[in-house]
Design a protein around this motif. Structure first.
Motif, PDB file in Angstrom:
ATOM      1  N   THR A 512       0.817  -1.219   0.000  1.00  0.00           N
ATOM      2  CA  THR A 512       0.000   0.000   0.000  1.00  0.00           C
ATOM      3  C   THR A 512       0.847   1.264   0.000  1.00  0.00           C
ATOM      4  N   THR A 513       2.136   1.077   0.246  1.00  0.00           N
ATOM      5  CA  THR A 513       2.995   2.227   0.472  1.00  0.00           C
ATOM      6  C   THR A 513       3.946   2.466  -0.686  1.00  0.00           C
ATOM      7  N   ASP A 514       4.109   3.714  -1.051  1.00  0.00           N
ATOM      8  CA  ASP A 514       5.029   4.052  -2.122  1.00  0.00           C
ATOM      9  C   ASP A 514       6.456   3.635  -1.735  1.00  0.00           C
ATOM     10  N   PRO A 515       7.175   2.999  -2.670  1.00  0.00           N
ATOM     11  CA  PRO A 515       8.517   2.498  -2.352  1.00  0.00           C
ATOM     12  C   PRO A 515       9.486   3.566  -1.841  1.00  0.00           C
ATOM     13  N   SER A 516       9.219   4.825  -2.127  1.00  0.00           N
ATOM     14  CA  SER A 516      10.117   5.859  -1.609  1.00  0.00           C
ATOM     15  C   SER A 516      10.078   5.895  -0.082  1.00  0.00           C
ATOM     16  N   LEU A 517       9.044   5.303   0.509  1.00  0.00           N
ATOM     17  CA  LEU A 517       8.932   5.299   1.972  1.00  0.00           C
ATOM     18  C   LEU A 517       9.312   3.956   2.591  1.00  0.00           C
ATOM     19  N   TRP A 518       9.750   3.030   1.766  1.00  0.00           N
ATOM     20  CA  TRP A 518      10.002   1.670   2.259  1.00  0.00           C
ATOM     21  C   TRP A 518      11.204   1.576   3.196  1.00  0.00           C
ATOM     22  N   GLU A 519      12.180   2.416   2.975  1.00  0.00           N
ATOM     23  CA  GLU A 519      13.376   2.385   3.821  1.00  0.00           C
ATOM     24  C   GLU A 519      12.970   2.693   5.270  1.00  0.00           C
TER      25      GLU A 519
END
Ligand code: ANZ
Ligand code: ZN
Length: 816
Positions: A512-519
């Motif tokens: 559900t989360t944009d990969p830019s926030l995965w870190e």
């Protein structure tokens, strides 16, 4: 137009990739649909089950995109697990290499099927970044008291060197390697899913609309709630002495307190503490001890299938109400994991107790009478009824007696009303390498300590020797040596890895989360609040219990940890049927598989998808059929070959329906019927086969006429409604004729459904009495029925002896 399959399919796959055509929109004010097919294990190649699973999900995702929804349709890889490790041992490679090579290969295969996955949100659960957040979640759960360590007797496969869940034991053998499974006392980590048992059960009600009843029932049975009475059996004085005062009483659980006057013996599980004590202190004859040890060695599954067996423990207990002595036995049908591991046995009214009593010649005492069953000593009568021979409770109904007896026990402090669940806490420890390390450290001073946040992820060592024996991380020369995160003392890392179900219990939130926030985050709360729940989950029935239950459990835990707002992950669930060939499930071992790559090479992805969705409704089994594949291909070829009969246009042609020929009218009607079907199909059930059949009829009907405008409109509608199923050709047609543009919203044109009416005279004995209006196509019986109804007042007291229909003119009724 010619149907050049590979050229068309490659062209559009390239186009979709270059245009990031299927990434979800970041605008969270839009109406959304989250469409998810269960993610694959990267075993090496996709199989037909995958093709079916993803064709269904993809059709749904593409449909909602067309309806202007913001669609999340992601894919990833459930990439930890035993097969990678076993393959590595067998082929002398590294599990990581094997896994990621498989992923690369299978990604290409999925791509060649034209599935509209978000590519940016793809991940593998073995990615260290996924592990990092998973370990954080684990530690949060630990700190909330939802993780604990305990030792338990577990199914153990010596060959695979791992613990197996009960479902992974088939006939006492390992489901994977087919070798004997033994019982072994093993320490491990457990998740307190039982703390959520009632909520997991209650919330099934909310899924009534969206989940198959079969799955709801399986979940309910797995949780297995029962209400009853728990009380203590006290040992007789002599027995108490014999046990050296170590055990004066033990707990039993019954769902039938109304049968309590029918007790004729009590029985303990072979693993019960009292039994263990008797063995340890040699308080039984040697042959009895031997026999008990044999019972202990069976798994609970084997016990449940084995013949009822037991023996007298040479001890007695006191009946809590009559104070009479009752013999105490050990019995293999009593499970240690449930209700205290002991039972009050009522052979008259319980089948297991009956079988056992017969075998060992124990008394059978009736305490319930009912009208439906005869009590004649040949079987147990298990229905509710009225109490007999039950002291002051005699005469009460079972229901009343249950309440009264529990009340009596409670007010005299003899026992309590309790609720029991079959559901057990979830053991997640695996003694394997290729899994997420459990982020805990054993310190000689501080005990069990979670890793520090900044040390996460605890990564697997790359240099690993896999022999198939022992626990690889434990055997690694250095990996386990560390320092205590709390006191800095030398300490030892936990070398167990997590059950792979841990990863699949929250992967849907990660998407559900944009990969830019995965870190930074496992998943972002705002995003998961927007996208959750999954609007449509699609997968195999083999995951009906554990994966779904664990995912539901995780969602509730993560809600309680403040990470998500929803309580249930999957609003709607579709369990697809199996793909069969020659009547049995396609499997490598049976040698009846069809390789999707071969079908794609020969006919193309669109044909594969069309066949799969046409051959059966998604929930039903699908029998592979080469002729039907050929048929699917021919339909697409025909669709493509007629494109020139339509017109290239920017706006849809305006059609004067009434001015059309009969054939053109009929063709339009068929086209709009297909459009109607498309709407129905997505409202529930997803019977794509009906939509495809209607489209085929529409194409046939178009072919009987020559009106260019009708062809154009027909192609516009067909290329739209078939796009979810055969996307490549539909994009090709749409780009040829309509410049890929959305020309107008397609509205239902009701006039195409109008049918011509005709007027028919109704005569009685040749005299005209009235007239009726009927559909031009109405059947003879229907016309005559209508005629009789219209003429009813002239038919009173008359007998019809003949009915004559002169087509399109009149109905004559001859009466006397
Ligand atoms: C006496 C009795 C009389 C029972 C009767 C049933 C019928 P569910 O419904 O599955 O919860 N039981 C209790 N603990 C057990 C154990 N550890 N292993 C095997 N059986 C156990 O089943 C509860 C019933 O299963 C209990 O009610 C008990 O038998 C048995 F006419 O008590 B009953
Ligand atoms: Zn320490």
């Amino acid at each position: 137009m010619e149907y050049n399959v590979s050229q068309i399919e490659e062209k559009w796959q390239k186009y979709w990739n270059e245009h990031n055509a299927f990434e979800p929109d970041s605008d969270m004010s839009k109406k959304k649909k989250y469409i998810l097919s269960m993610f694959p294990y990267p075993s090496g190649k996709i199989h037909m089950g995958h093709v079916r699973n993803y064709s269904i999900g993809d059709a749904i995702a593409r449909h909602y995109r067309k309806q202007n929804f913001n669609v999340l349709h992601p894919i990833g890889w459930d990439s930890f697990g035993m097969p990678a490790e076993n393959a590595a041992i067998k082929h002398h490679t590294h599990p990581k290499k094997w896994t990621y090579e498989n992923i690369d290969y299978m990604r290409k295969e999925l791509n060649s099927l034209g599935f509209s996955f978000s590519q940016k949100r793809e991940f593998a659960t073995s990615d260290p970044l996924y592990t990092k957040h998973e370990q954080k979640i684990f530690i949060e759960m630990f700190e909330k008291g939802l993780v604990y360590q305990k030792s338990a007797n577990l199914n153990w496969c010596e060959t695979c060197q791992t613990v197996l869940a009960n479902e992974q034991v088939e006939d006492g053998k390992c489901w994977r390697c087919d070798n004997e499974v033994i019982q072994k006392d093993m320490p491990g980590y457990y998740l307190k899913i039982t703390q959520y048992a009632q909520e997991l059960l209650d919330d099934l009600k909310e899924l009534k609309e969206g989940w198959p009843q079969q799955v709801l029932t399986m979940q309910e049975n797995w949780i297995g709630r029962s209400e009853g009475l728990e009380f203590d059996f006290h040992l007789s004085d002599e027995s108490n002495k014999k046990l050296e005062g170590q055990f004066s009483q033990f707990k039993v659980f019954t769902t039938r307190p109304d049968t309590i006057y029918g007790i004729s013996y009590a029985a303990l599980a072979p693993e019960h503490d009292i039994v263990k004590y008797l063995i340890k202190n040699n308080l039984l004859p040697a042959e009895k001890i031997e026999a008990i040890k044999e019972m202990q060695s069976l798994s609970s599954r084997e016990k449940s299938m084995a013949e009822k067996k037991g023996l007298y423990l040479e001890l007695d207990v006191i009946h809590p109400l009559t104070q009479q002595k009752v013999p105490l036995w050990v019995a293999n049908f009593v499970l240690i994991e449930y209700g205290g591991g002991a039972v009050m046995a009522v052979p008259a009214h319980d089948e297991r107790d009956f079988e056992f009593a017969k075998k060992y010649d124990l008394p059978i005492k009736q305490s319930i009478r009912n009208d439906k069953e005869v009590f004649d000593g040949s079987h147990a009568t298990t229905e509710y009824g009225y109490l007999v021979d039950s002291d002051t409770f005699t005469g009460l109904s079972s229901q009343e007696a249950k309440a009264k007896i529990i009340e009596y026990f409670e007010s005299n402090h003899l026992g309590n009303r309790v609720v029991n669940y079959k559901l057990r806490d979830w053991g997640i420890s695996r003694q394997r390498y290729w899994g997420a390390p459990i982020p805990m450290v054993h310190c000689p001073k501080c005990g069990l300590v979670p890793e520090k946040d900044e040390n996460l992820p605890i990564k697997l060592p790359d240099d690993i020797e896999l022999t198939g024996e022992g626990n690889p991380l434990w055997s690694h020369p250095t990996w386990k040596h560390t320092t205590c995160p709390k006191c800095g003392h030398e300490a030892v890392r936990e070398t167990d890895t997590m059950d792979t179900f841990f990863q699949s219990s929250w992967y849907f939130l990660r998407y559900t989360t944009d990969p830019s926030l995965w870190e930074e985050n496992a998943f972002d709360k705002k995003s998961s609040d927007y996208w959750m729940n999954v609007d449509q989950y699609v997968g195999g029935i083999e995951h009906a219990i554990l994966h779904l239950l664990y995912s539901r459990f995780f969602t509730k835990v993560l809600r309680d940890l403040g990470r998500v707002s929803c309580s249930e992950p999957f609003a709607n669930l579709l369990t697809q049927g199996m793909v069969l060939k020659d009547g049995s499930k396609m499997s490598k071992s049976k040698g009846n598989t069809v390789d999707p790559d071969d079908i794609i090479k020969k006919y193309g992805a669109d044909t594969a998808r069309l066949f799969i969705l046409f051959a059966a409704p998604p929930v039903k089994e699908l029998e592979w059929n080469d002729n039907a594949v050929e048929g699917a291909f021919k339909f697409i070829k025909r669709l493509v070959s007629k494109v020139e009969l339509a017109e290239v246009c920017d706006t849809l042609p305006v059609i004067d329906h009434h001015a059309l020929s009969k054939e053109s009218k009929f063709a339009r009607k068929k086209v709009y019927e297909a459009l109607k079907k498309s709407e129905e199909v997505f409202q529930g059930g997803y019977a794509f086969n009906t939509l495809i059949a209607a489209s085929m009829e529409a194409l046939n009907a178009l072919n009987t006429q020559e009106d260019k405008a009708v062809w154009t409109e027909g192609y516009y509608i067909l290329s739209n409604i078939l796009e979810p199923i055969i996307p490549h050709v539909c994009w090709e047609i749409s780009s040829k004729l309509f410049g890929l543009k959305n020309l107008t919203k397609i509205d239902m044109v009701e006039e195409v459904f109008e049918v011509d009416k005709i007027v028919i005279a109704v005569t009685i004995n040749g005299k005209k009495r009235t007239q009726i209006e009927v559909d031009a196509t109405a059947a003879k019986e229907d016309i005559i029925k209508m005629a009789k109804e219209a003429a009813v007042k002239w038919l009173e007291d008359k007998q019809i002896i003949k009915e004559i229909l002169v087509p399109k003119k009149l109905v004559n009724l001859v009466v006397k």
